[in-house]
Structure formats: C-alpha cells, structure tokens
Design a protein around this motif. Structure first.
Motif, mmCIF file in Angstrom:
data_model
loop_
_atom_site.group_PDB
_atom_site.id
_atom_site.type_symbol
_atom_site.label_atom_id
_atom_site.label_comp_id
_atom_site.label_asym_id
_atom_site.label_seq_id
_atom_site.Cartn_x
_atom_site.Cartn_y
_atom_site.Cartn_z
ATOM 1 N N MET A 128 0.823 -1.211 0.000
ATOM 2 C CA MET A 128 0.000 0.000 0.000
ATOM 3 C C MET A 128 0.857 1.261 0.000
ATOM 4 S SD MET A 128 -2.774 -1.488 2.730
ATOM 5 C CE MET A 128 -4.021 -0.228 2.664
ATOM 6 N N GLN A 129 1.979 1.220 0.690
ATOM 7 C CA GLN A 129 2.880 2.371 0.679
ATOM 8 C C GLN A 129 3.458 2.593 -0.715
ATOM 9 O OE1 GLN A 129 5.449 1.027 3.880
ATOM 10 N NE2 GLN A 129 4.670 2.603 5.271
ATOM 11 N N ALA A 130 3.804 1.510 -1.398
ATOM 12 C CA ALA A 130 4.300 1.644 -2.765
ATOM 13 C C ALA A 130 3.226 2.233 -3.669
ATOM 14 C CB ALA A 130 4.761 0.284 -3.291
ATOM 15 N N ALA A 131 1.986 1.803 -3.478
ATOM 16 C CA ALA A 131 0.880 2.324 -4.282
ATOM 17 C C ALA A 131 0.667 3.817 -4.023
ATOM 18 C CB ALA A 131 -0.396 1.552 -3.960
ATOM 19 N N GLN A 132 0.752 4.225 -2.772
ATOM 20 C CA GLN A 132 0.569 5.635 -2.445
ATOM 21 C C GLN A 132 1.699 6.488 -3.002
ATOM 22 O OE1 GLN A 132 -2.575 5.827 -1.867
ATOM 23 N NE2 GLN A 132 -2.491 6.981 0.067
ATOM 24 N N ALA A 133 2.920 5.987 -2.955
ATOM 25 C CA ALA A 133 4.042 6.728 -3.522
ATOM 26 C C ALA A 133 3.865 6.910 -5.025
ATOM 27 C CB ALA A 133 5.348 6.009 -3.215
ATOM 28 N N LEU A 134 3.402 5.865 -5.714
ATOM 29 C CA LEU A 134 3.169 5.966 -7.153
ATOM 30 C C LEU A 134 2.005 6.910 -7.450
ATOM 31 C CD1 LEU A 134 3.934 5.074 -9.980
ATOM 32 C CD2 LEU A 134 2.446 3.077 -9.695
ATOM 33 N N ALA A 135 0.975 6.866 -6.634
ATOM 34 C CA ALA A 135 -0.153 7.788 -6.820
ATOM 35 C C ALA A 135 0.314 9.243 -6.741
ATOM 36 C CB ALA A 135 -1.225 7.512 -5.783
ATOM 37 N N LYS A 136 1.165 9.539 -5.779
ATOM 38 C CA LYS A 136 1.659 10.909 -5.621
ATOM 39 C C LYS A 136 2.539 11.309 -6.797
ATOM 40 C CE LYS A 136 1.479 10.763 -0.564
ATOM 41 N NZ LYS A 136 2.289 10.739 0.702
ATOM 42 N N SER A 137 3.411 10.415 -7.221
ATOM 43 C CA SER A 137 4.341 10.768 -8.302
ATOM 44 C C SER A 137 3.660 10.879 -9.655
ATOM 45 C CB SER A 137 5.481 9.746 -8.374
ATOM 46 O OG SER A 137 4.993 8.476 -8.784
ATOM 47 N N THR A 138 2.483 10.261 -9.808
ATOM 48 C CA THR A 138 1.749 10.335 -11.076
ATOM 49 C C THR A 138 0.512 11.230 -10.974
ATOM 50 O OG1 THR A 138 0.455 8.341 -10.546
ATOM 51 C CG2 THR A 138 2.526 8.035 -11.759
ATOM 52 N N GLN A 139 0.428 12.012 -9.912
ATOM 53 C CA GLN A 139 -0.719 12.902 -9.694
ATOM 54 C C GLN A 139 -2.056 12.155 -9.769
ATOM 55 O OE1 GLN A 139 1.796 14.097 -12.244
ATOM 56 N NE2 GLN A 139 2.794 14.525 -10.289
ATOM 57 N N GLY A 140 -2.063 10.957 -9.209
ATOM 58 C CA GLY A 140 -3.306 10.205 -9.108
ATOM 59 C C GLY A 140 -3.631 9.337 -10.302
ATOM 60 N N ALA A 141 -2.753 9.257 -11.297
ATOM 61 C CA ALA A 141 -3.031 8.376 -12.437
ATOM 62 C C ALA A 141 -3.122 6.929 -11.971
ATOM 63 C CB ALA A 141 -1.965 8.531 -13.512
ATOM 64 N N PHE A 142 -2.337 6.578 -10.973
ATOM 65 C CA PHE A 142 -2.452 5.267 -10.321
ATOM 66 C C PHE A 142 -3.108 5.490 -8.970
ATOM 67 C CE2 PHE A 142 -1.212 1.686 -7.752
ATOM 68 C CZ PHE A 142 -1.323 0.616 -8.631
ATOM 69 N N ASP A 143 -4.188 4.745 -8.696
ATOM 70 C CA ASP A 143 -4.943 4.993 -7.468
ATOM 71 C C ASP A 143 -5.651 3.708 -7.064
ATOM 72 O OD1 ASP A 143 -6.681 5.823 -5.441
ATOM 73 O OD2 ASP A 143 -7.077 7.755 -6.397
ATOM 74 N N ILE A 144 -5.254 3.132 -5.930
ATOM 75 C CA ILE A 144 -5.856 1.867 -5.508
ATOM 76 C C ILE A 144 -7.250 2.046 -4.925
ATOM 77 C CG2 ILE A 144 -3.688 0.647 -5.174
ATOM 78 C CD1 ILE A 144 -3.859 1.239 -2.206
ATOM 79 N N THR A 145 -7.709 3.280 -4.722
ATOM 80 C CA THR A 145 -9.083 3.468 -4.247
ATOM 81 C C THR A 145 -10.110 3.342 -5.373
ATOM 82 O OG1 THR A 145 -9.077 5.900 -4.458
ATOM 83 C CG2 THR A 145 -8.273 4.968 -2.383
ATOM 84 N N VAL A 146 -9.670 2.971 -6.592
ATOM 85 C CA VAL A 146 -10.629 2.701 -7.672
ATOM 86 C C VAL A 146 -11.470 1.466 -7.365
ATOM 87 C CG1 VAL A 146 -9.301 3.814 -9.495
ATOM 88 C CG2 VAL A 146 -8.904 1.398 -8.980
ATOM 89 N N GLY A 147 -11.173 0.773 -6.276
ATOM 90 C CA GLY A 147 -12.018 -0.345 -5.867
ATOM 91 C C GLY A 147 -13.459 0.054 -5.633
ATOM 92 N N ALA A 148 -13.699 1.342 -5.425
ATOM 93 C CA ALA A 148 -15.075 1.822 -5.228
ATOM 94 C C ALA A 148 -15.887 1.802 -6.517
ATOM 95 C CB ALA A 148 -15.057 3.237 -4.657
ATOM 96 N N LEU A 149 -15.212 1.733 -7.655
ATOM 97 C CA LEU A 149 -15.923 1.718 -8.939
ATOM 98 C C LEU A 149 -16.473 0.322 -9.203
ATOM 99 C CD1 LEU A 149 -13.345 3.818 -10.975
ATOM 100 C CD2 LEU A 149 -15.549 4.591 -10.081
#
Length: 349
Positions: free
Chosen positions: A107-128
């Motif tokens: 999850m930390q790796a996912a959050q770091a990638l989300a920040k570096s890509t301005q949200g292009a990668f986002d594990i909270t898409v599980g809500a869709l």
C-alpha cells in the motif's frame, strides 16, 4: 484476485502455458528434468518452472513457492471476506485497522506511485463497480452510477501509519483494489521462496508478469511479449537472464461492445476504462522499478505515458498505442528479437 474463467483459460492454454507472455526455459544441464507446475491464483494462471537441482529439492522449492504466494494472495485479495483488506474496508470512515507488514509495504508503494503520477495510479478505484467476470453477462454502468462512485476515489483519503502498521480509509463507502500493485510482490516472494529452498534456476509467470532467475552458467530465458492488438500472437521475444518483465494491457479482462473496448484498467479521474494505449511492457532488475507503472502509463495516455516511462534508466519500456504504433525505450528496442517466423519486430525499425 479470482480464479480465471473458462474463456481466459482457453486463451491461456493456447499460449503454451503462459498468461500474457510465452517463454522457454534456459535448458540447464541439471541433475534432473525441470519441474513445471501451474495453478489458478490472483484471477489468472500462474506458472512455475524450477530447474538445476535434484527432483526432491525442486519439489520442496515448488511447495515453498506456492505456500508463500497463496498466503499473500489470500491476505490482499478483495474477494476474501474477513481478510486484512476486507477489514480495512469494513472500518472505512470509522477507524484505522492493523494490517500485516507485507500488505502495508504494498500500500505504501501504491501511495508513492499515486503521488508521483498525480493520481493516475490509485488503488481506491475499488469503489468503482465495474464487473469483468466473463462467466456473467456484462452490464455497462450508467453515467450516474459512475459519478456516484467517483466520490469515493481519492488516494489522499487512504492514511497509512508505518509506526502502528495500520491503514485507514477516511470515508465510509471507500474500497481498495490492490490487484494492480500486489501481484508482482507476491510473485517475487514466491520466486524468492523457491530459490531459498534450493532451486538455482526459477521462473514464475502470472497474468503478464514474469520473473526469472538463471543458475550460474545457465543460458537465458526467452520471454514472449504478447501483441495487445492481436493477443493470440507474439509481438517480440526478449532474452533475459535475471529480472522482471511486467505487462499491462486492455486484453486481460474486458469485453468489446459497439467497437469499443471496455476493460479493467480504469482512469481514476473519469471512472471509465482507459483509451489510447493498448498495452505496456516494462523490464527491470527488480519489482520496485516497474510495479504499477504500466497501469499509470495507460491512464496517462500515449504521450504522457511515454514520458513517464522514459523518466528513469532503472527500467526499460515498450508502449503500444491504440493505432498500433509503438514507442520503445532505446535500451529495450535494442534487446527485443522478432517472434518465431518473423524477420523483425512490428513497428520497430
């Protein structure tokens, strides 16, 4: 992270035992024939090949690899009620939940990638609420449904506490999907377990992600890269002695309706499947150099995606646009070989 359905099973079988990549072993001169095993895991088929040791040692290495991968997959699957991921989601909007250290790292790796890509990668898409289970009739979500669910997509509302090893979703209704970032670490853990148990040469291949290790003196593995425009054919072959090849594409899970491909790689900004990029392949020495970047590049589109992938020498990359055109980093373009029967790699000079 479910077992593959019958449609995908037939396609996987047609590709000679590999999910999104075809490969051959390095033909080691070991004391026993290579051990090969296949099991359903994380919504796809995972293939394990071990070589270079006596049969009893390879069998023990096989068992160690599967035990570790199955343990981690059960921990981080969104389809296992009561597991750590489910507990985090059940407590959304109320309180942080303690999670295993392995899951926190993912999850930390996912959050770091989300920040570096301005949200292009986002594990909270599980809500869709998109469903791409091909054993059921596909139903296109309504625009109103997607807009309603988009309210719960925001990586900034996932709070991770390293000291307490906990995760907290700030708002009730939020959900996580670790599929785009957990699979590679799980496969890597299986490979490491096999090597530690005595397998000098090992390959694990699951859903387009391939990790290999060659024994000292062993020849290279030959890994086939699937053509996203024609997934039953190979685009190129990559010789690799040790490292990881990670592939993302719109061909893995999805349906085609009225000429449009509806697939599992979702844009966190719109709630809809991505368009413009059909597939991405990344090559690196380790998981950290490539994990999640294929998904981010597909979300960002052909130009911004290529810019992202070109940003560091720690990885090599290939991007296939919707029009069939290719972009490849110079290092990878020089390593790719034509598939069997072809004189060159389509789209490369």
């Amino acid at each position: 992270m479910r077992a593959p359905d019958s449609t995908r099973r037939a396609l996987l079988g047609a590709l000679a035992g590999a999910s999104a990549a075809w490969l051959t072993a390095p033909a080691l001169a070991g004391p026993a024939p290579a051990l090969r095993d296949r099991r359903a895991l994380m919504g796809t088929w995972v293939d394990l090949t071990l070589d270079g040791a006596p049969a009893a040692t390879l069998a023990a290495a096989r068992d160690a690899a599967w035990a570790e991968m199955e343990r981690l997959a059960a921990m981080m699957s969104r389809y296992v009620p009561g597991n750590p991921l489910d507990r985090v989601q059940q407590a959304a909007g109320r309180e942080p939940v303690a999670v295993p250290r392995e899951m926190l790292r993912v999850m930390q790796a996912a959050q770091a990638l989300a920040k570096s890509t301005q949200g292009a990668f986002d594990i909270t898409v599980g809500a869709l609420g998109w469903q791409f289970d091909e054993t059921q009739r596909f139903k296109l979500p309504t625009a109103r449904q997607i807009q309603s669910e988009l309210r719960f997509v925001n990586y900034r509302d996932l709070v991770l506490n390293h000291c307490e090893c906990s995760a907290w979703l700030k708002r009730a209704g939020m959900k996580l999907d670790l599929g785009g970032v957990a699979k590679l670490p799980i496969l890597a853990a299986g490979l490491a377990a096999a090597v530690q148990a005595g397998a000098p040469a090992a390959m694990v291949n699951g859903g387009g992600d391939v990790l290999v290790r060659s024994a000292p003196g062993g020849r290279e593995w030959r890994i086939g890269i699937r053509d996203p425009l024609a997934p039953d054919r190979l685009l190129a072959v990559l010789p690799l002695r040790q490292g990881v090849v990670a592939s993302s594409g719109d061909y893995e899970r999805g349906v085609t309706l009225d000429g449009r491909r509806w697939h599992h790689v979702l844009d966190p900004a719109t709630g809809y499947p991505t368009a413009g990029v059909r597939g991405v392949t990344l090559v690196g020495e380790g998981v950290d150099a490539v994990n999640g970047l294929g998904t981010a590049a597909m979300v960002m589109g052909p130009q911004r995606g290529a810019d992202l992938l070109a940003g560091t020498p720690a990885r090599q990359a290939l991007l296939v646009r919707a029009d069939g055109g290719l972009w490849a980093s110079p290092g990878l373009a020089a390593r790719l070989q034509p598939p069997p029967g072809a004189r060159r790699v389509r789209g490369l000079a």
